[in-house]
Design a protein around this motif. Structure first.
Motif, PDB file in Angstrom:
ATOM      1  N   UNK A 115      31.288  47.681  20.928  1.00  0.00           N
ATOM      2  CA  UNK A 115      32.216  48.345  22.480  1.00  0.00           C
ATOM      3  C   UNK A 115      32.650  47.476  23.385  1.00  0.00           C
ATOM      4  N   UNK A 116      31.559  47.207  23.940  1.00  0.00           N
ATOM      5  CA  UNK A 116      31.627  47.151  24.577  1.00  0.00           C
ATOM      6  C   UNK A 116      31.638  45.600  24.643  1.00  0.00           C
ATOM      7  N   UNK A 117      30.738  44.952  23.828  1.00  0.00           N
ATOM      8  CA  UNK A 117      31.238  43.744  23.417  1.00  0.00           C
ATOM      9  C   UNK A 117      32.183  42.968  23.644  1.00  0.00           C
ATOM     10  N   UNK A 118      33.506  43.590  22.597  1.00  0.00           N
ATOM     11  CA  UNK A 118      35.282  43.559  22.088  1.00  0.00           C
ATOM     12  C   UNK A 118      35.745  43.909  24.160  1.00  0.00           C
ATOM     13  N   UNK A 119      34.678  44.893  24.202  1.00  0.00           N
ATOM     14  CA  UNK A 119      35.950  44.829  25.744  1.00  0.00           C
ATOM     15  C   UNK A 119      35.618  43.854  26.781  1.00  0.00           C
ATOM     16  N   UNK A 120      33.822  43.117  26.506  1.00  0.00           N
ATOM     17  CA  UNK A 120      33.593  42.622  28.035  1.00  0.00           C
ATOM     18  C   UNK A 120      33.798  40.528  27.934  1.00  0.00           C
ATOM     19  N   UNK A 121      34.260  40.638  25.993  1.00  0.00           N
ATOM     20  CA  UNK A 121      34.865  39.292  25.623  1.00  0.00           C
ATOM     21  C   UNK A 121      36.291  39.331  25.453  1.00  0.00           C
TER      22      UNK A 121
ATOM     23  N   UNK B 193      25.484  38.708  31.466  1.00  0.00           N
ATOM     24  CA  UNK B 193      26.238  38.407  29.877  1.00  0.00           C
ATOM     25  C   UNK B 193      24.194  37.902  29.299  1.00  0.00           C
ATOM     26  N   UNK B 194      23.940  37.487  30.071  1.00  0.00           N
ATOM     27  CA  UNK B 194      22.718  36.822  30.032  1.00  0.00           C
ATOM     28  C   UNK B 194      22.203  38.757  29.195  1.00  0.00           C
ATOM     29  N   UNK B 195      21.961  39.655  29.968  1.00  0.00           N
ATOM     30  CA  UNK B 195      21.230  40.839  29.351  1.00  0.00           C
ATOM     31  C   UNK B 195      21.556  41.319  28.529  1.00  0.00           C
ATOM     32  N   UNK B 196      23.328  41.084  27.880  1.00  0.00           N
ATOM     33  CA  UNK B 196      23.687  41.972  27.221  1.00  0.00           C
ATOM     34  C   UNK B 196      23.324  41.750  25.555  1.00  0.00           C
ATOM     35  N   UNK B 197      23.134  39.938  26.329  1.00  0.00           N
ATOM     36  CA  UNK B 197      23.132  38.972  24.836  1.00  0.00           C
ATOM     37  C   UNK B 197      21.570  39.821  24.425  1.00  0.00           C
ATOM     38  N   UNK B 198      20.612  40.203  25.388  1.00  0.00           N
ATOM     39  CA  UNK B 198      19.516  39.837  25.271  1.00  0.00           C
ATOM     40  C   UNK B 198      19.386  41.159  24.672  1.00  0.00           C
ATOM     41  N   UNK B 199      20.182  42.520  24.239  1.00  0.00           N
ATOM     42  CA  UNK B 199      20.116  43.470  23.760  1.00  0.00           C
ATOM     43  C   UNK B 199      20.168  43.159  21.745  1.00  0.00           C
ATOM     44  N   UNK B 200      20.804  42.723  21.614  1.00  0.00           N
ATOM     45  CA  UNK B 200      21.457  41.391  20.180  1.00  0.00           C
ATOM     46  C   UNK B 200      20.380  40.591  20.186  1.00  0.00           C
TER      47      UNK B 200
ATOM     48  N   UNK C 295      26.822  32.025  23.424  1.00  0.00           N
ATOM     49  CA  UNK C 295      26.129  31.368  24.486  1.00  0.00           C
ATOM     50  C   UNK C 295      27.336  30.540  24.446  1.00  0.00           C
ATOM     51  N   UNK C 296      28.111  29.753  23.233  1.00  0.00           N
ATOM     52  CA  UNK C 296      28.937  28.255  23.666  1.00  0.00           C
ATOM     53  C   UNK C 296      30.209  28.311  24.815  1.00  0.00           C
ATOM     54  N   UNK C 297      31.152  29.710  24.456  1.00  0.00           N
ATOM     55  CA  UNK C 297      32.113  29.801  24.226  1.00  0.00           C
ATOM     56  C   UNK C 297      32.278  30.841  26.189  1.00  0.00           C
ATOM     57  N   UNK C 298      30.800  32.033  26.117  1.00  0.00           N
ATOM     58  CA  UNK C 298      31.804  32.108  27.040  1.00  0.00           C
ATOM     59  C   UNK C 298      30.296  32.017  28.101  1.00  0.00           C
ATOM     60  N   UNK C 299      28.706  32.466  28.061  1.00  0.00           N
ATOM     61  CA  UNK C 299      28.464  32.425  28.450  1.00  0.00           C
ATOM     62  C   UNK C 299      28.142  30.624  29.286  1.00  0.00           C
ATOM     63  N   UNK C 300      28.327  29.042  28.137  1.00  0.00           N
ATOM     64  CA  UNK C 300      28.392  28.405  28.762  1.00  0.00           C
ATOM     65  C   UNK C 300      28.989  27.522  29.113  1.00  0.00           C
TER      66      UNK C 300
END
Length: 251
Positions: free
Chosen positions: A132-138, A106-113, A70-75
């Motif tokens: 794995x998807x999160x590591x690659x995405x970020x 990014x919001x959709x991916x975060x909603x899964x968590x 939320x802070x460093x990516x979506x923000x």
């Protein structure tokens, strides 16, 4: 008559000794049985405690990930979209649209968590795929997940512990190993699941495992609770490999 009396006395003593022996044997058996039941009950309580602690740790890790994203990516993406909109023109509208679309993804991916079912009904392969998807995405690391064999159902509570063990390895890889690649393999055999996680980081000497703070003892303790075995291999400048052997017939 006297000889008959002696035989009776001896027979009585022998019978009495046999009865005493049987009583002692039964008492020993009962004591061992009670001890075994107590051990099983204690083991059950330890397992349930470990499950509860694992759930808390996964939630905490998930919340840390959500906070960071939320802070460093979506923000940052939304800030960029705002700046682009302030300077919008027909020429850069496509760029603005792409930034907003990326923010939505990014919001959709975060909603899964955020979904509590992620913890309650966690599936090992799906949970690992999300990581794995999160590591690659970020762009934390270049990560991949591979499957071999026909996927089998794993005990839900055991899946959670396996996932947490792997999370600990991932965390160490990203924070300390200076690795550029992370590979995870789930290999399903007839009665065995072999999990291999390896990185190409700086590695370390085998005798330094305990000093590295990698939590190997914690990993082994957790694995033992689900009748799994773990093995950690590493060499300086040659990466680290974590092997987990989980036996289905012991579930």
């Amino acid at each position: 008559m006297q000889q008959g009396g002696e035989i009776l006395v001896i027979s009585t003593i022998i019978i009495a000794l046999i009865v005493i022996f049987l009583i002692v044997l039964f008492a020993v058996f009962q004591r061992r049985k009670n001890n075994l039941l107590q051990e099983k009950e204690s083991e059950k309580k330890r397992f349930e405690t470990e499950i509860a602690e694992t759930q808390i740790e996964i939630r905490e890790e998930t919340l840390r990930n959500i906070s960071w994203e939320l802070h460093d990516n979506i923000g940052q993406l939304l800030t960029l979209a705002k700046i682009q909109l302030q300077n919008a023109s027909p020429e850069n509208m496509e760029e603005v649209s792409q930034t907003i679309s990326k923010s939505l993804n990014e919001v959709r991916a975060l909603s899964k968590l955020i979904n509590p079912e992620f913890i309650k009904n966690i599936k090992l392969r799906e949970a690992l795929q999300l990581e794995i998807e999160r590591f690659n995405r970020l762009q934390f690391i270049e990560a991949s997940l591979s499957l071999e064999g026909e996927e089998k159902e794993v005990n839900k509570k055991h899946e959670m512990i396996l996932f947490r063990i792997l999370q600990e390895f991932f965390s160490n890889t990203i924070k300390h190993a200076r690795a550029s690649k992370l590979e995870v393999l789930l290999s399903f055999k007839e009665d065995l699941l072999i999990i291999v996680a390896k990185d190409n980081g700086i590695g370390f000497k085998s005798e330094e495992i305990q000093k590295k703070g990698i939590g190997l003892q914690n990993i082994k303790t957790r694995a033992k609770l689900i009748n799994a075995k773990v093995n950690l291999e590493s060499k300086p400048n040659n990466g680290t490999i974590l092997n987990i052997y989980y036996y289905f017939y012991k579930v």
